[in-house]
Design a protein around this motif. Structure first.
Motif, PDB file in Angstrom:
ATOM      1  N   LEU A  23       0.844  -1.209   0.000  1.00  0.00           N
ATOM      2  CA  LEU A  23       0.000   0.000   0.000  1.00  0.00           C
ATOM      3  C   LEU A  23       0.864   1.238   0.000  1.00  0.00           C
ATOM      4  O   LEU A  23       1.962   1.262   0.582  1.00  0.00           O
ATOM      5  CB  LEU A  23      -0.925   0.013   1.231  1.00  0.00           C
ATOM      6  CG  LEU A  23      -1.954  -1.120   1.364  1.00  0.00           C
ATOM      7  CD1 LEU A  23      -2.567  -1.092   2.750  1.00  0.00           C
ATOM      8  CD2 LEU A  23      -3.036  -0.979   0.308  1.00  0.00           C
ATOM      9  N   VAL A  24       0.349   2.272  -0.639  1.00  0.00           N
ATOM     10  CA  VAL A  24       0.913   3.623  -0.560  1.00  0.00           C
ATOM     11  C   VAL A  24      -0.257   4.568  -0.336  1.00  0.00           C
ATOM     12  O   VAL A  24      -1.167   4.653  -1.166  1.00  0.00           O
ATOM     13  CB  VAL A  24       1.674   4.005  -1.848  1.00  0.00           C
ATOM     14  CG1 VAL A  24       2.183   5.436  -1.739  1.00  0.00           C
ATOM     15  CG2 VAL A  24       2.826   3.070  -2.087  1.00  0.00           C
ATOM     16  N   ARG A  25      -0.272   5.276   0.809  1.00  0.00           N
ATOM     17  CA  ARG A  25      -1.355   6.187   1.152  1.00  0.00           C
ATOM     18  C   ARG A  25      -0.776   7.517   1.616  1.00  0.00           C
ATOM     19  O   ARG A  25       0.103   7.548   2.490  1.00  0.00           O
ATOM     20  CB  ARG A  25      -2.227   5.603   2.278  1.00  0.00           C
ATOM     21  CG  ARG A  25      -3.000   4.361   1.897  1.00  0.00           C
ATOM     22  CD  ARG A  25      -4.202   4.695   1.027  1.00  0.00           C
ATOM     23  NE  ARG A  25      -5.048   3.533   0.859  1.00  0.00           N
ATOM     24  CZ  ARG A  25      -4.904   2.618  -0.093  1.00  0.00           C
ATOM     25  NH1 ARG A  25      -3.928   2.745  -0.971  1.00  0.00           N
ATOM     26  NH2 ARG A  25      -5.727   1.582  -0.171  1.00  0.00           N
ATOM     27  N   CYS A  26      -1.274   8.609   1.034  1.00  0.00           N
ATOM     28  CA  CYS A  26      -0.918   9.946   1.504  1.00  0.00           C
ATOM     29  C   CYS A  26      -1.759  10.284   2.723  1.00  0.00           C
ATOM     30  O   CYS A  26      -2.987  10.078   2.729  1.00  0.00           O
ATOM     31  CB  CYS A  26      -1.151  10.981   0.407  1.00  0.00           C
ATOM     32  SG  CYS A  26       0.011  10.871  -0.948  1.00  0.00           S
ATOM     33  N   VAL A  32       3.429  10.169   4.186  1.00  0.00           N
ATOM     34  CA  VAL A  32       3.034   9.050   3.336  1.00  0.00           C
ATOM     35  C   VAL A  32       3.155   7.763   4.159  1.00  0.00           C
ATOM     36  O   VAL A  32       4.166   7.542   4.825  1.00  0.00           O
ATOM     37  CB  VAL A  32       3.920   8.949   2.078  1.00  0.00           C
ATOM     38  CG1 VAL A  32       3.474   7.786   1.212  1.00  0.00           C
ATOM     39  CG2 VAL A  32       3.874  10.242   1.283  1.00  0.00           C
ATOM     40  N   SER A 202      -9.254  12.202  -1.845  1.00  0.00           N
ATOM     41  CA  SER A 202      -8.539  10.927  -1.759  1.00  0.00           C
ATOM     42  C   SER A 202      -8.964  10.026  -2.904  1.00  0.00           C
ATOM     43  O   SER A 202      -9.858  10.349  -3.675  1.00  0.00           O
ATOM     44  CB  SER A 202      -8.845  10.250  -0.409  1.00  0.00           C
ATOM     45  OG  SER A 202     -10.211   9.879  -0.351  1.00  0.00           O
ATOM     46  N   GLY A 203      -8.291   8.857  -3.011  1.00  0.00           N
ATOM     47  CA  GLY A 203      -8.573   7.954  -4.111  1.00  0.00           C
ATOM     48  C   GLY A 203      -9.744   7.038  -3.878  1.00  0.00           C
ATOM     49  O   GLY A 203      -9.989   6.169  -4.707  1.00  0.00           O
ATOM     50  N   CYS A 318      -2.231  -2.918 -10.064  1.00  0.00           N
ATOM     51  CA  CYS A 318      -2.785  -1.783  -9.333  1.00  0.00           C
ATOM     52  C   CYS A 318      -3.186  -0.729 -10.341  1.00  0.00           C
ATOM     53  O   CYS A 318      -2.781  -0.774 -11.514  1.00  0.00           O
ATOM     54  CB  CYS A 318      -1.773  -1.221  -8.331  1.00  0.00           C
ATOM     55  SG  CYS A 318      -0.223  -0.707  -9.099  1.00  0.00           S
ATOM     56  N   CYS A 320      -4.920   3.686 -10.715  1.00  0.00           N
ATOM     57  CA  CYS A 320      -5.460   4.926 -10.163  1.00  0.00           C
ATOM     58  C   CYS A 320      -5.986   5.751 -11.335  1.00  0.00           C
ATOM     59  O   CYS A 320      -5.682   5.453 -12.504  1.00  0.00           O
ATOM     60  CB  CYS A 320      -4.397   5.697  -9.378  1.00  0.00           C
ATOM     61  SG  CYS A 320      -3.003   6.241 -10.376  1.00  0.00           S
ATOM     62  N   ASP A 375      -0.687   5.488  -5.616  1.00  0.00           N
ATOM     63  CA  ASP A 375      -1.557   6.374  -4.865  1.00  0.00           C
ATOM     64  C   ASP A 375      -2.279   7.293  -5.840  1.00  0.00           C
ATOM     65  O   ASP A 375      -1.954   7.355  -7.036  1.00  0.00           O
ATOM     66  CB  ASP A 375      -0.747   7.179  -3.845  1.00  0.00           C
ATOM     67  CG  ASP A 375      -1.661   7.899  -2.855  1.00  0.00           C
ATOM     68  OD1 ASP A 375      -2.756   7.358  -2.593  1.00  0.00           O
ATOM     69  OD2 ASP A 375      -1.290   8.972  -2.370  1.00  0.00           O
ATOM     70  N   GLN A 376      -3.267   8.045  -5.317  1.00  0.00           N
ATOM     71  CA  GLN A 376      -4.034   8.953  -6.159  1.00  0.00           C
ATOM     72  C   GLN A 376      -3.107   9.976  -6.821  1.00  0.00           C
ATOM     73  O   GLN A 376      -2.275  10.588  -6.166  1.00  0.00           O
ATOM     74  CB  GLN A 376      -5.090   9.672  -5.305  1.00  0.00           C
ATOM     75  CG  GLN A 376      -5.998  10.599  -6.072  1.00  0.00           C
ATOM     76  CD  GLN A 376      -6.970   9.848  -6.975  1.00  0.00           C
ATOM     77  OE1 GLN A 376      -7.060   8.626  -6.895  1.00  0.00           O
ATOM     78  NE2 GLN A 376      -7.669  10.577  -7.830  1.00  0.00           N
ATOM     79  N   SER A 389       4.455   5.819  -6.317  1.00  0.00           N
ATOM     80  CA  SER A 389       4.353   4.373  -6.538  1.00  0.00           C
ATOM     81  C   SER A 389       5.306   3.626  -5.622  1.00  0.00           C
ATOM     82  O   SER A 389       6.271   4.187  -5.090  1.00  0.00           O
ATOM     83  CB  SER A 389       4.657   4.028  -8.002  1.00  0.00           C
ATOM     84  OG  SER A 389       6.018   4.255  -8.283  1.00  0.00           O
TER      85      SER A 389
END
Length: 843
Positions: A23-26, A32, A202-203, A318, A320, A375-376, A389
């Motif tokens: 996972l990658v989330r801001c 991050v 957000s995404g 994955c 976006c 991520d978004q 990424s």
């Protein structure tokens, strides 16, 4: 597109693991949150390009979500959901800034919800949604989140169930489910407008155009401005749930027929500024579904929800989406799919057609490999798109895409990109052709299996509907023959399966034959008397026959008659090419049996015919050629005299006879051979005695034909000699006998009498039984005629009954007096001999 995209590496976190989800989330500000599939969550600050903190969870991370309002971090693991206060985390990180990244171990005191197998998390305002798979359904649960981590308990608001599909179409159970939330775009007057705008940054949250929102989720959801939850499941189903409508339930919107990897929304026209005009769903194998509002046509008017499906190169790891492009990774390459086609200045119909062309546009390669999490995307003021990424080697990198000009099109691409696009297009065509070829092969194989199963069903009905065995178009008949191997004689049976039906017996069928003697010795009966033989075959076309050979008895074996039961066995799993792991509850070992017919091998079938000269030579050789045989014969005769007792010896020969009316026999034989045997014309030149003997020893009775081997195969006289199966010498004699009626003045009746003579009681009984059985079957098929000799038959029956009454009295008297077993056996044998010496006349 000017220039090429660039990838800037920020940090390395080690290779990704399969136990969790990368996972990658801001998060808040420039923070991050990164998960490599292990039990750790890395907090990285993009501004300073350094690692701020490490969270150690008790189990591999499956999903995480950040609450921007309450500054809470929710993490889903296999053991449950954990809640971490980001303010305490940042304070701990700033305190330990001098000694490297802060490490925080998440213990059970941070456990918020105990739930097994949580696949996805979604935060909508103060409501936390979890999606997990149970034994029989998918479970979507709504929780009320605590405020500022004042409580470590969540209240369950509601739960929704969706049954699982069958395991064969369930999809990849290791795939992660997808949860997003879409909002009604006309929310300017809503009190939650600011919260929705923040959420849509957000995404996992998107604003959807009012028309498309109403077409997909109904008027009630649009009027109530209810957020709608979209669920993408590993079995390919796309489901939705309006949150604020009373009585809402999970309903299916579409099915991709492959695991759903991504759900998002995008603008397809320049007029889509107020909200996204297109919903996008992307499957694991590359199937894309684009959902937008289309015009219903001039006749109907209004709009309808249009679903456009296409396939892009896969597999998809994955994805976006930005305002006008879809970005996805196949692991080996990062691709971009453009969705926007500019304004609709020339009318909505033209814009819709141009949008359809854009939906079929070929993805563009960005030449970045190994991307496993995205991520978004963000867009700078100059229009540059940036992607965050995570690669398969655990590398965090920022991918920058150059600015795309509005007038750019396929005709103005550089020659190198055009060549690469053409190569990609040809490769995609090859992939489609290959998949189509595989599907055609599978369909052809299934059609062939269905065709063969149809043959099996027809054959089953054909064999079960036939009332008489003789009327069946699939049946067996046999040929018996004596053979000699290694100085031993044995009787073999050649069984012939004949297919006269219009159907083909293909693979999966087995001819099963069971040989069972009707009379066994006590020793053999204690062990086993029957023998089973199986003969699998691959194909038997109409008009063809299958011959198989099997042993029946050895020389000296008197276990006759023998029944031969023939049946067809069909194996379902062998026919389908399985390995036996498939089970059929209603079938034993996946097989079913269809009986064909039952054959009988009797003493006449096993009789070896010899000439009278050979029989005399055999007797002479046994009596004078070898001194040891002479001594053995003397001892045997002496034993017979001793066993007899009272000076009486056991008779050397036993007799039994059968009488048949000559007229009845002649009519029956003529009818039996009519139009089927060329020997029918010989009846006029042959006597009834020779004809009867020839028919008894040559014609097939009950489906079994005799293959006699010996000195004489043709019958030319009324005396036939042979060897019985128990090696005893027998003689069959046929002669004409005149039977006179009791009434005077009546002419006598001419009949044919066949007498069996042998020193073996077993041979006489067995051959007598075989002759009676043959004559009975012959008379059953002969045409019925009015009998003019009923008085002869009645008088013969009367004499036989009187004799039987006298003999019954002798037997009762012998059994009432105490006698030794030898005397009782001798009396019973004498009574049996008297009964066989005066047979009943068959007229």
């Amino acid at each position: 597109m000017e220039g090429r995209c660039s990838a800037e590496s920020w940090a390395e976190f080690g290779c990704l693991l399969k136990s969790g989800t990368p996972l990658v989330r801001c998060g808040l500000g420039t923070d991050v949150f990164i998960s490599t599939g292990s039990e750790e969550i890395f907090v990285f600050t993009a501004l300073k390009r350094n690692l701020k903190a490490v969270l150690q969870l008790p189990a591999p991370v499956r999903d995480l979500v950040v609450s921007h309002g309450t500054q809470l971090l929710f993490v889903a693991c296999s053991s449950g959901i954990y809640c971490v206060n980001l303010q305490l985390l940042l304070h701990s990180a700033s305190t330990d800034a001098g000694s490297g990244p802060a490490e925080l171990k998440i213990s059970s005191e941070f456990l918020l919800v105990v739930a097994d197998g949580v696949s996805s998390l979604l935060l909508v305002g103060s409501v936390l949604l979890t999606l997990c798979q149970t034994d029989s359904s998918w479970l979507l649960t709504l929780y009320k989140t605590p405020e500022q981590s004042q409580s470590n308990h969540c209240d369950v608001l509601s739960s929704f169930f969706l049954p699982l599909v069958s395991p064969s179409v369930q999809g990849d159970t290791e795939s992660k489910s997808v949860l997003i939330c879409v909002y009604f775009s006309d929310m300017t007057q809503s009190s939650s407008c600011a919260a929705a705008s923040d959420a849509c940054s957000s995404g996992s949250h998107f604003l959807l155009q009012a028309v498309l929102f109403k077409l997909l989720f109904g008027v009630e959801a649009a009027l109530s401005k209810s957020p709608v939850i979209l669920c993408g499941l590993p079995d390919g189903r796309l489901c939705f749930l309006p949150m604020r409508l009373p009585g809402s339930r999970l309903r299916i919107l579409h099915s991709l027929e492959q695991p759903v990897v991504f759900i998002g929304a995008s603008a397809v026209m320049e007029t889509d500024a107020g909200g996204a005009g297109c919903l996008i769903a992307l499957g694991k194998q590359g199937r894309v579904v684009l959902i937008k509002a289309d015009r219903a046509g001039s006749e109907r008017g209004g709009s309808i929800a249009g679903f456009t499906e296409r396939c892009v190169p896969g597999p998809v790891e994955c994805a976006c989406v930005s305002k006008s492009c879809l970005y996805y990774s196949t692991g080996s390459d990062l691709l971009m799919l453009g969705l926007s086609e500019g304004s609709a200045g020339k009318g909505q119909d033209e814009g819709a057609s141009r949008w359809s062309a854009a939906a079929l546009y070929r993805p563009v390669s960005l030449n970045v490999s190994g991307v496993i999490a995205l991520d978004q995307p963000t867009c700078s003021a100059a229009g540059e798109v940036q992607l965050l990424s995570l690669s398969v080697r655990g590398r965090l990198q920022k991918i920058s895409l150059p600015v795309r000009r509005q007038e750019e099109g396929m005709s103005k691409l550089p020659s190198s990109q055009v060549g690469r696009s053409v190569g990609d297009l040809l490769s995609a065509i090859g992939d489609v052709c290959e998949r189509a070829s595989v599907l055609k092969t599978v369909i052809r194989s299934k059609n062939q299996i269905l065709k063969q199963l149809n043959q099996v069903v027809n054959i089953s009905f054909l064999l079960t509907d036939s009332a008489k065995t003789e009327d069946r178009l699939i049946r067996c008949y046999a040929l018996v023959r004596w053979s000699r191997l290694l100085q031993k004689d044995s009787l073999g049976l050649t069984c012939i399966l004949e297919n006269l039906s219009p159907y083909v017996l293909e693979r999966g069928w087995t001819l099963s034959i069971m040989v069972l003697p009707l009379s066994c010795s006590p020793k053999a009966r204690e062990e086993t008397c029957s023998a089973n033989f199986s003969f699998p075959f691959r194909r038997l076309c109409p008009g063809e026959s299958l011959e198989v050979s099997l042993p029946v008895a050895a020389a000296g074996d008197a276990s006759f008659p023998v029944t031969v039961s023939c049946s067809l066995i069909f194996s379902v799993w062998s026919f389908l090419g399985g390995d036996g792991s498939t089970t059929f509850p209603d079938l034993h070992n996946g097989c079913f049996s269809l009986p064909l017919n039952t054959l009988t091998v009797d003493w006449l079938h096993a009789l070896r015919v010899i000439s009278p000269t050979s029989a005399q030579k055999t007797v002479t050789s046994h009596s004078g050629s070898n001194p040891a045989d002479i001594i053995q014969a003397f001892i045997s005769s002496h034993q017979n005299r001793v066993r007899g007792g009272d000076g009486a010896s056991r008779p050397d020969q036993y007799y039994a006879s059968v009488r048949v009316s000559s007229e009845l026999l002649r009519d029956a034989l003529r009818f039996q051979r009519h139009d089927s045997d060329s020997n029918g014309s010989k009846l006029a030149s042959q006597s009834s005695c020779v004809s009867l003997l020839e028919w008894l020893l040559s014609a097939g009775c009950g489906g079994v034909k005799m293959g006699h081997s010996g000195d004489q195969t043709g019958i030319s006289s009324s005396v036939v000699c042979g060897h019985a199966p128990n090696k005893a010498t027998v003689k069959l004699t046929a002669k004409e006998v005149n039977v006179e009626e009791e009434s005077p003045g009546k002419e006598s009746l001419v009949s044919v009498e066949v007498q069996v003579e042998s020193s073996s009681v077993a041979a006489v009984c067995g051959l007598h039984h075989a002759m009676l059985r043959r004559i009975q079957m012959l008379l059953q098929k002969a045409p019925q005629k009015a009998c003019s000799f009923s008085e002869v038959q009645i008088s013969a029956l009367r004499r036989t009954l009187q004799q039987a009454e006298r003999q019954q009295g002798q037997i009762s008297e012998a059994l009432s007096v105490a006698m030794c077993p030898g005397q009782t056996h001798r009396i019973l044998l004498r009574v049996y001999q008297q009964l066989r010496d005066s047979p009943v006349l068959v007229v």
